[in-house]
Structures are given as C-alpha cells and as structure tokens.
Motif scaffolding. Structure first.
Motif, short mmCIF file in Angstrom:
data_model
loop_
_atom_site.label_atom_id
_atom_site.label_comp_id
_atom_site.label_asym_id
_atom_site.label_seq_id
_atom_site.Cartn_x
_atom_site.Cartn_y
_atom_site.Cartn_z
N TYR A 172 0.91 -1.27 -0.14
CA TYR A 172 -0.43 0.27 -0.43
C TYR A 172 0.80 1.66 -0.58
O TYR A 172 0.68 2.43 -0.83
CB TYR A 172 -1.42 -0.47 1.11
CG TYR A 172 -1.42 1.23 1.52
CD1 TYR A 172 -2.93 1.75 0.91
CD2 TYR A 172 -1.58 2.03 1.84
CE1 TYR A 172 -3.20 2.51 0.49
CE2 TYR A 172 -2.67 3.22 2.51
CZ TYR A 172 -3.29 3.26 1.65
OH TYR A 172 -4.59 3.91 1.36
N GLU A 173 2.00 1.07 1.10
CA GLU A 173 3.41 2.53 0.44
C GLU A 173 3.51 2.97 -0.70
O GLU A 173 3.65 3.99 -0.70
CB GLU A 173 3.85 1.94 1.15
CG GLU A 173 4.43 2.46 3.39
CD GLU A 173 4.57 1.68 4.12
OE1 GLU A 173 6.11 1.96 3.15
OE2 GLU A 173 4.27 1.55 5.01
N ARG A 174 4.31 1.61 -1.16
CA ARG A 174 4.63 1.44 -1.83
C ARG A 174 3.71 2.24 -3.49
O ARG A 174 4.25 3.00 -4.35
CB ARG A 174 5.35 0.20 -2.87
CG ARG A 174 6.17 0.26 -4.33
CD ARG A 174 7.18 1.09 -3.97
NE ARG A 174 7.94 0.79 -5.11
CZ ARG A 174 7.29 1.65 -6.38
NH1 ARG A 174 6.81 2.03 -6.40
NH2 ARG A 174 8.25 1.06 -7.49
N ASN A 175 2.74 1.67 -3.36
CA ASN A 175 1.67 1.59 -4.67
C ASN A 175 0.37 2.52 -4.73
O ASN A 175 -0.30 3.38 -5.43
CB ASN A 175 1.11 0.00 -5.28
CG ASN A 175 2.21 -0.20 -6.30
OD1 ASN A 175 3.26 0.05 -6.78
ND2 ASN A 175 2.25 -1.53 -5.16
N GLY A 176 -0.12 3.00 -3.83
CA GLY A 176 -0.59 3.22 -3.12
C GLY A 176 -2.66 2.74 -2.99
O GLY A 176 -3.57 3.44 -3.08
#
Lengths: 223, 223, 223, 223, 223, 223, 223, 223
Positions: free
Chosen positions: A41-45
């Motif tokens: 989630y952090e990486r891809n939103g």
C-alpha cells in the motif's frame, strides 16, 4: 525486489507491467499478511488481496484502516476507489452458486482499471437466458465465462461472439464433478473457437488476463 | 436359454421383453460368431449384431447369406427389412465425426421397431444450428444426444424439450478428451433436467432404452 | 423468465414442460433462498427444494409457513399435498445407507405426480432378496436403481425387467469406492440392456427423467 | 537359486512350495525364453509358461519338442499330462469374451494338480443363467469369478456360496471400462463376503491362490 | 430373510454359511442400529458390528447390555466370549498406524472361530524384522498382510510362504498415497504368487475370506 | 549456446557441469539428428544419444561412422571408449524385463565416467536373491533400483543400505500397472529412508543424478 | 448456414467474426473432406484445414489443385498466399519435438492475418536460452507458449512479459507425462499472472484466440 | 531391534547408517508416542519426530522435558543442540506457503549434521529472484527444491547448477493442483538433468537423502 525476510515483494511490478503486485492470502501467516499489505500500500497507493477470510481481514484492517472487505468475493482492498474504468469486460456465470468466483473476477478487473458488465445465471440448460444477452456479450472486448457442474457455458458463448473468451471452471457441483475437474475438462475440450482456460475457481487469474486484453483493445500495445 | 457350449443364448428374450437378443461382435471368435447369428436368425427370423468388422461380416455372410452390413454403423443385420416403424426417436449429433455412433443408434432403434429422425452436426459451438431444429426435437418421444469433445449438446437439448434425453458421450476428440471421459463427465454433471447417460460410444445401449421409452409412449405399459 | 437480480427464475417452466421449476438449495445464500421459494410458490402454488439443510429449512419456513421438511431426503416442500398420483415408478436400493438418495428420488417423483413403490435393501450380495420382488419390479413403468459400493444392482434388475432402468450411483462406501466413482463406472459399463445413469447421489435427476417416462407411459406424448 | 546370467531361476520352488516355478513369457527375449524353459523342464520334469505368443511358442518348441501350445489361453506347457487332479475349483466367466482369461486360469490350476469345473457365460445381466449353476458352484472348494465390463459377477456369486471367491477383472469392454479398471473397482468394492481380487486379466494369479486353497481343503496344511 | 421395514436381515446366514450375519455400522441411523443388533443377537446368540463409533456403541449398549466395544478396532461385540478357536490365521502389519485395521481383522477372525497370531510392525523398510518372523508365518494356514504407504509387505511375505496371502491396503500415508490407492495398486500388481486383495482398510473382509480358508484347512469342505 | 536454427545446442555444458550435452532421440527428425550428433561429437570428442531406434542409428552412423549402437539400451554412442571409470554405482533390477531400462542407466553412467555394478533379477518376491547381494550393494556410493509391476524393490534396498537410492519405476507389467504408474506411486510413497524417484523408464535420468552423487563421493565438491 | 447433408457449413462465419470457417480434418471421411474444402474455398477464396494426413491431402488436392500441404504442421491450405500480416504474435517452444504443434499455431495465425515470430527450443532447463530472447518476447502483442514434459515454459514467460500468454501443453514426453496431462496441469496451476490454457497439442486453438487478441491490439474492438 | 509390543524400534540404526531412527508422529497413539521418544532418547542421546501436533508435543514433553517444539516445521526435537554442522545443503522454496515443508527439511538436515542455507520465495514466475541467488545455489553440495502449484522451480534450478537436486512437491495450491499431484507430475517429468523426487510435502525424506549426499561430498564413502 524488496526482501522482507519471509518474502520477496515485487515493488517494480506496477511500473513494469502496469498492474501492481497483489496478495494471495490463502495459507499466509497473520503476522506476514499485515506487513505485506502495508508495504504494498505504501509503495503503490493501493493494494488488493484475494482468497481472504474474514479473520484475515480483521488482522489486515488493524494494521491498515483503509482496507475494506468484500465477503462474497473474499477480497480485501485499499486505495482503489473512484478509478476511471476503461473498455468493457463481460463477466458471465452459469448459475447463482458461481457468483463468488465471478465477483472475485469482477472486483479484480475493476482494480486493474477495467469496466465490468455482470451477466449472471445464464447457464445453458435454459439457453434463452443467454441468447437474450447477446447484445451485451458482443459489446465486450473480452468475456469471462464462469461455470461449474458440466461447464458448457464457455462453448456456447464462444459460438456467439467474436472476441476472446476466458473460461473459469468452478468447483460448484457434486458427485462426478470432482471438485471442478469435470468443468475444467469440458472447457479445455471446447469445440468452439476463441476459448482458453484458467484454474478451477480462479476468478483472479481470469480477470488478470482479461484486463491485459481489455487494455490492448483500448490502448493498443504500449511498451 | 440355449446352451451352445461356448455361450448361453437367450432364446426367450423376444417373448419376454419384446426385443430379440442381439450380438456384441467385438472380441468374439469367428467360429462362434457364425453359429450365434444362425441360431438367433432361426429362432427370431431376424438378427442384429453391433461392433462388427468387415472381416466378421464376411464370416457371417458365408453362413447366413441374408446378412447385410452397414460400414458406418459397423452393424450386421438380417431379416429386419420393411418393418412398420412406430413413434419418434430423434438421434442428434454434435459433429460429423459422431455419425458412426449415431448410425449404430439409429439402425438399432429401427431394428427394434422405432421411427428415427436423424439430426446431425448441430453442436453447441454454433447454437443456431440446433435452435433451427427445435420443432423436430419437440416432435420426438425421446431424444438421443451424441457428442464427443466437451459433450455439451445434451445439456442444451435438455433445456429445450420436455421429453427424456439419453446422452451418449463419444471418443471423438484428442488431448484432454481422454477417450471420451471428458464428454462422459460433462453429461453426467449436466445441470439440465431429464438427462441420463450411457457408456462412451454406446449407440446401441442408447437406442435400446430409447426404444423402450418410445414403445411406452406409443403403446403404454404392456405386460 | 423473471429476473430477480441474483437469479433468473423460469416461471414458464410448468406450462412448457408440465413440471414446475425446483430449487437446488446447496450453496445458495439464505437471503436468496427465501425469496426464490416464495416467488415460485406464488407462481405455481407449490414448490420443492432439494439438498436443503435444516438451517435452510428454518429460513424458508419463516418466510413461507406452508413449507415442510423431510430430514432423510433433505427436501423442503410446500403445497404439494394430496396430489393424484399416476402410473408406477419403482425406487430400489441396494442397502439401507442408500435410503436418503432414494427418498430424494421418491419425494421428487411424487411431487411430479407419480405413484412410487419403495423397494429397499435388495442388494445383489443376497440375490434372493431382489428375486422375491420380481413381480413388483415388473409392475412398474420405469425403475430407479440406487446403489453405492460396487453398484451392481442396476445390471441385475436390467436383466429381470422390460422397462427402462435409471441407475443412480451413491457415495456410500469407503476406500476404493472413491466417493461413488466405482459405482458410477459399474453402472455406465453395465452389460445389461435398458440402463442409463445419472450423477452420483442424484436422486432428484433420476426422479425427473423417470417422471417423464412414467407420464409418457400413462398419457402418451402430449404436446 | 540358479544364476543363468540374465536371470536367477528358483530351482527349489517346487520342493519349498509344492508348485514349480513358472514362466511369465511377456517381454522376454527369444534367446532367454528357450533356455529358461529347458532348464526348468530338466529340473522339474514339467514346465508352464503364460502370456506366450505363437512366435514364442515356435522358439520354445524348437528347443523343447515336448512343449505344446494352447492358443486361447496363450499357454505353453510340457510334461504335465495325465496328472491326477484333486479337489474342485470352479472357473466362471460373465461372458464369452472372458474365456481366454478363464482358460489361462483353468490350465494353470490343472497344471498345479487341481480338478477344474468350467462354468462360462453366466453374467449377471441374465441372472437365471447363474442361478441354474448353483449346485455346481456349491460343490467347489474355491471359485474363480472372471468378468469384464461392470464386473458384477463376483458379488452375486459371493452371495450364493460359502467358499472363497477369487475375483478376476478383465479388460473386456470399451469406453469407460478403462481397460478393466471399472471391473477391478467393482470387485474391490464388493459388498458380498468372501471375495478377494487379483490383477486385471490375471488368470494365472487367481489359479495360483485358488490352487493353494484347494490343496488346503483336500490335504489340510502340510509343512 | 426377516423384513424389518428399513432392512432385510439374513437370519438363515449362519446355518447356510457357518458364519452369522454381521453389521456394517457406518452410516446407519441410531434407531435402526439398536434394533438390528438385538434381532441378530436373539437369533444367533452372538453379534458383531464393524466401523462403529463410540456414540453408536452407547446406543447399542443401552438396548443390548451384553455388548462390549473395542475402541482400536471400532468393533461392537456381544456373546462371542470363550469360543474354541481353530486353525491359525496370521495377521501382519507393516507399521503401527495399521494396527486399527489389523485389530478389525483379528477380532473378526476370532469371532468367526479362528485362532489368530498378531505380527505387527514388520514393514519391508527394515526387512530383518519380517525375516525374524518366518517361522510364525509358515505356521499359519493363511496370512493377512496389512500395509499402507507403498504397501510392499504382501509381495515380500508372498515370496516367503506357501499358503495364501490376503492383502489389505490401508489409507495410512499422505501425499501421493491418495487415501490408500497407492498401496492398493502395489498389492494388485504384486509379482509374488498367492496374493489376492480386498478393499482399502477392509480388515473385516480380509478376515472373512481368511476364516473361510482357515476352516477349509482344518475341516476340509463341509457341505 | 550454438543456435543451429531448429535447435539451440549447449556447447558449454561439459565445461560448466563436467558432463557433456546428450541427445534425446525420440521424436527428432532424421535430418536434425545427424547434424546434432556431428556437432556435439566435434565439440566434445564424444556423444551419447538415448531412446534411439535402429533406423535412427543408421542415419547417424552414415554421418558419423564412429557411432555404435546398443540395441537393448537403445543407445547410440561415439568416442566414449576406454574411459577410466571411477567410484561405484550399483544398478539393480527386479526382473529380467527391466533390463533395457537398466542398460540405459548403466551405459549412461559409464559414459559419464562411473564404474557400474550390474545386479539384475533380484525382485522382492524372492527376497533371498536380493539379500545374497547385500555386500555388493553396500560397496556402492549410490544405488539405482529399477522395478516395474508393484515396484517394491526400492523400499527393501533402502532398508538395507546407507547410501542414496535412486528409484526408477518401469512400464513393465499389465492391467492395473497403468504403464508404470503403480510402480511410480509405490516408490514415491516408500516408507524407507534415502529414496528419491525419477520418471517411468527414465534410466538416463537416474544415471545422471547417480553420476553426480558418485562424483561427489569420489572427488568431493569441485567448483 | 449451408446444409450439405452430412454437415452444416457456417458460410457467414467470415463476415460475422472476421475469420473464415476452417476444417478439422481428423476423422472426416474422404468423400466429405473434398466437398467441404471446395465449398469453403468457393465461398471465402481461401481455406485452411488442420490435422490432415498426407493421404487426406492427396484427396483434397485432386479436387482442389490450389491446395498445398505443410507436412510438419499437418495443415492443408489454399488461397491464403501473400497476405498482409499485422501485429506480432510470438510462438515459443520448449523443445524441438514441440515444433509440429508450433507450426500448426504459426501457420494458422498467419492464415488469420497475423505476423508471427518463431522462438523455438527455449525450454526452462537452460533458462539462458529464454532470457536471451526477452526483447523479442516483449515486442509481441500476445505470446503462445508451447511445451510438453513438465510444461514449465509458460510460467517463466508469464513472469517476464506484460502481454497475455496462451499456453499449449503438448503430448511430447513419456512415462508420467500421461499424453500431455502433466504439462496441462502445470500450465493450469501456473503461479504466474496472465496465462490461460488450451487443449493438449491444440496449436490451432491457441492461434485462434491469439489472433483475436492480436487484432484487438492493432485495430481495437471493431463491431 | 527392540520389541516394545506395539512397535519394533531399530536401536542399531545410528551405528549402522550414521543417522539415528526418527519418529513419524502422525497417527500414533499418545501412550505409544511418549514411550518411543523416551526409548530412542535414552539410546541415542537425541531424538527427532516429524508431523507432530502441538497436542502430541505436550504429551511427549511431559515424559521427556528436554523436548522442544517447532510449530512451523511441526517437529519435536531433544538433545540435538550445538551440533557441528558440515557441508552445505541449500533448501529453496517457490513461495512463502511452502515454508513449513522447507523448515521440516531444514531442521531434519541440521539434526543429521548438515549445514543448511535457506533460500525462500524464489519461484519461477519472477525468475530474477532465483537468478540473484545463483552463487548461493552453486555453493551447495545438494539442493532441495520445494514448490507447490505448478512446481516448476526444480527444472529451472536443475538447469543452473551441477549438483543433485532433490525435488519436493507440496500440497500448496487449489483447484487442479489436486493436493500436490500437479507439482509431483511436473517434477517427475522435468526435462532438466540431475533431478529426483520425493513424496508430496515430504520435507523429511528430501532432507534424509540430501544428508546422505552431503555426507558423501564431505567425507566420501565411509563403510
């Protein structure tokens, strides 16, 4: 590639393929699951996980409050709201018991940015239910045909349309359905043109390849 | 029962069941075959043998000149000409390669006194071929649905008619058709009502039970 | 066809085929089940559902108080009392463990208006139990033969009678019975004439086609 | 044990078990076969080989002129004439196509010194053929029941007699008989008591164990 | 034959075969079970039931206080104490996990009047465990060889003895043992002489045929 | 890697792994086969091809006169004479019909530089044949155990030795051996320690891994 | 639809789907084959038939001199020369023995108007052969991955590219490849994204759906 | 051999093979388990048990306080701490769900005295994860490759290294993975050299043979 000890996450996948890495939740330990969701989630939103139990959802939701759960599809999602959806992917089922697999496919396809048409309970034993949907079928760029028991839906759809059909056998049935093997064999042996098959109950896999095809139809090949 | 050493012939079968004993030629020794045909012809004035090679036909014909041979159906017959044929049995095939099984069924049904409607090459991958035959299907007392590969024909017919459908899987196909197993499983798992199934390539067996049903429809139960 | 969102109900089925649409309860969501029963009961004045759990029955009964439940057959019925029953359908089992499947068949056949003779525990390992029932077998228009384990019952009955036999393999057994596969193969390979086969444990399916045949025997073909 | 390079012959077998070593001809090289027959004949004064082709027989006969060939049973024998035969082994078949396996069993049992009763073509689809043989069945010490297709013969015999039944599935059949697998499963799942099973088409193996049992019945245990 | 509505009890079995009818408890309804045990106990003065759960035992014990339960063998017995046991039946297992099947066999054989030698945990992966028991094996009239996993025990025993071997595959194992299928195939394909096979986990069936053979060895054929 | 249009030859394999690339002849076109043999012979000074027919040998021999053929092993070799052979690989077979697979293994192992001990016809049905070879078995660095039918040889050897056993199921057998599937399952389910399995009839594959192990035992790990 | 007695030809297929009807030659009678080719050629100005023997070609060529034959692909074609080929379909094989299936796919794709890149002998056991082709793979709109034996090629390609992969299992292999079943299961169970599967050896079917996808990528959806 | 009534413990195993006897806990009765652990611990000063539940661990721990439990690997160990570990065994998994089988292998290999390198989550669908580990793979004496689903990992590793690969299929997957059968077939059919296979989920078995090979590589053959 990010190595988080128990797993190697493919952080470059979205850039490389256009679709971010997703999570196959089945069999994953709780402590691992939460971390994987958060990292992605952090990486891809955004992040999507399939085959998730409600218990797994609660674990993920604690760590990632943005996560929501679809009980029918057994999907956990976060950050994928209000996407612009392109093209047209038809998701068809033979019966009502095939709907969980269909929703796994539909939500996955929407997560990957495709517009989905749901056409449910149009099995071949009452062929007029299917024939009445011919126009909607022909409007799609690609069709996902989902059926258990004898799995004949894909063959009939294959004969009605000119676009590719991705067939998904389901484990719906009993006796000699052998957990979906019968439907799988039916679909693999289809005498209709333009049909290929994914694993039993693999709504996600069908949606992935359908999303690739839908994107090709809308945008052509982008390198 | 007549005991001719190597076999026990059921001479009372015609009186008892209305249909005379027939001969399953496959695997029978030449010397036995000729004698069996002659004995049954003597007793019943007619005889039919299935799964006969041309070489077997020549052996039988030598001993029983009345015998004729149908190469497609692989059937030897004698004395069954000019029967009055009753009722209506529809014999349908999905493709042209299923025709040998269909002719085994059709000739057997005619031998047992039934009128046969042949409806060939109406497989589900081009559903309109089948739909154009709806009227002929609905005119039958019983329908024999013959298909190889994915074998979906029976399910679609089952949804179109109100009479019993006897499904025959065939060994037509390749790869994962596994010699007809795929079509057999499809038919056994059919979600349509009013379908039951016989062995792979068993045109004879389908014709037998269809003939029983056709007779019941025309004459009712006769004890 | 009535489209109630999650399903497409075939409201014209009774007019078209003489038998009303029924409900396969297994795998249906509770909220859907109650609505389907009510709609069909409204339309047809009667309704039958198979493979229903007791929990499902309680859900349906709440919405449709006329519904009653048969625990052995796992059938929910409403409005089908005091029918005039025509013809004669014999339902036979090899053992006592096959009775649930037999009762599913018997109650279904009665729902479709047929008179049923129950002949239970007449398996071939004690052949005289079956032979003592020959007269009752011969009185039927059609016979349903239900057996698990080695499933030899259908072959022996097929040799004793002149009417069609619908064979139902059951999952009764252990070890190499492979959940009914052994009995299914036995029945499909039967060397007796006049036998066709439905899915493992499919008492409903056998009753449907037997009801069609019984009706043909009593009324002939009605278009 | 005699080591003849390509094989290790069990020369002490006759003394140890009462039955001499025999030859499984299938797949053996011609040059080996002749030597094996001669060595065993020298040692035991008699020899029997199963699954022999006519070409193999000619090779053996050249080296061992005493050898004779039974074409139906595919057995080569030498020196086993005019034995006193003890006890009573019944060899039954369901159909005429099972006779080759039955003759392999019968000739083997005679070679091992047992008296054999042949009861052929008594399959269960015409149960009265079998019932008329009840007396002969009950006279045996042990029964070999041989059947292909659905293989139900063993179960019915098991219910009629009080002695052990050795069941032999055969590869006779087509379609879903899967080379004898169907008959094997039927026999293994038999609900009758007193039945055990050997490999598909293994007439020899059935005769061996039946000969052991027959000998026990006549002579008791001899150490 | 006594017809008690839900079942047909074979009351003449003991007189006819020497062994009384027994009860296969699995899948029987509680209300039926108690009645069947009582009727058979009344008639024969003894009764044995296999595959019984503890809950079933409690139901039976309430109605028939003489009943006792063996938890390992899952057997309910009444009235079979202090029998004189004849002959010699060896019951062998490959491992300790096969003991429940072995005890089902041993108690059944004792119920039918045979003396049993238990030879457990002698699997082929440590061949000297088995070789050290050769004398006991050779003392038996018949041997029951019980093994799961790869099931090789029967072949090795078959090569060591001169009496019949009844092989019982068990469902002990994991992965590619496929619930005992692997052991079943091993035993059916045994290259040793004098071996025949019963169903997976069928200790009872092995004991029945072994008891027949043991009786033949001690008493010869009694008509 | 040398790209010769229809194939990509791995010319660096010998340098990289110590063993040169070999040729799997089955299914290769004649025109391709000769070129592949010549190219590899040029590069490595030796070449070996498996599963070669005599006709293929003639084609290769024409182009590469140094090539010789072993009919039993179906192997074509060139330039591999007079190698110094290291270590000790025991190649065992259950029966004489397994010898072709054994010779494929033995010649391959010799081609890769290993000393081979041939121990043939030591199947478990006569266990003393195997036990008499214990010393030779224990002298090996690795053992190849080859067996068809029930395939129990590997388990017994595994219990006798302390070195790795590579098990090769063969297609020798009939009936329920299902072309080697039975032996494969037996070996995969072995309860003995130190056994792993290659494909049915894959003598080459067993020899390859045995050669790797033999080299490790003689030379240790060489990088 | 043109009804020519033994078959119903779909003359409107080209207009409806953009691809003309083709001929599956396997199992068709000679007299039928010639007529079907001629009719389709007349209607469409081109025709393609798959799975044709050389004997069938001679029959067709007699009636239709424009027909040419590709022996490797077993394809008969007429009138399809000098097409403009659009897009990019990569056809990959694991080994050289998979080339016949690949050529069936490649010629079919070209007949349907697609440009084909052939990438042969890039199986996963020498992964660098495949990695060296990454650029060509990434240039394609869709990839056909053809492999027998363990069939792992599709999974590895699926991980390297962003376009759909159509996987074709082949019957190349032996032993436990079970005629392609092993490769089929591998491909169906692929853990890579973007893979779907057609029947064993079905080069034609893969080419059909790949041609649909290629056309979508080049032209978008055309109604 | 120590005979403790219900089992025969191989107390000489450590002296004979270098590796002490271990305990397969699955299916063992609680009362037996504790005694077996204690006896082996007394004799060998160390003991290891596989496939143990937590409940079984509590039983063992009560009797043998030195016992510790690894939940992931489901292994009970005692007295095996601080061993000097020799050589190099690489344990690889395709995914994170395969880790329990991998830990069973790793802990077993360490118990038998080998140094283990864990290389997890390097499945072929993202081939670069595996390629980045090439150096570590090449440092090993033997590699254990563990994978479920399509099981392609072993083939790719086999092509990258020169040491033996022991492949372990796992039951990880769904649908047509059939409990690991698909991965098993993939690995058995591998076209790569130097691969052999153990049973599904058999981490212990892979570790045993890998430990034998690792010891051979470090110490050579020791008699």
């Amino acid at each position: 590639m990010e190595d988080i000890n128990f797993a190697k996450l493919d952080m470059g996948r979205k850039d490389r393929t256009g679709f971010p890495e997703t999570v196959f939740c089945q069999g994953k330990a709780d402590e691992h699951l939460a971390e994987i969701f958060c990292r992605l989630y952090e990486r891809n939103g955004e992040v999507l996980g399939t085959r998730a139990t409600e218990a797994q959802y609660r674990v993920v939701h604690e760590a990632l409050p943005a996560a929501i759960y679809d009980k029918t599809a057994r999907i956990i999602r976060a950050g994928a709201e209000n996407k612009e959806l392109i093209g047209n992917i038809a998701v068809c089922t033979a019966g009502t018991a095939d709907i969980p697999v269909a929703e796994e496919a539909a939500l996955t396809a929407e997560f990957f940015g495709g517009h989905v048409e749901r056409i449910y309970d149009v099995g071949v034993s009452g062929i007029h239910r299917l024939l009445s949907q011919t126009e909607r079928l022909n409007a799609a760029n690609v069709i996902i045909a989902i059926a258990g028991m004898e799995g004949a839906l894909a063959s009939v759809i294959g004969g009605l349309v000119k676009v590719p059909v991705i067939a998904v056998p389901t484990s719906v049935g009993y006796g000699a359905s052998f957990g979906g093997l019968s439907a799988l064999l039916t679909m693999i042996n289809s005498c209709a043109n333009g049909i290929s098959v994914v694993n039993i109950d693999n709504g996600y896999g069908a949606a992935y390849i359908a999303s690739q095809i839908n994107r090709l139809a809308v945008k052509g090949k982008v390198r």
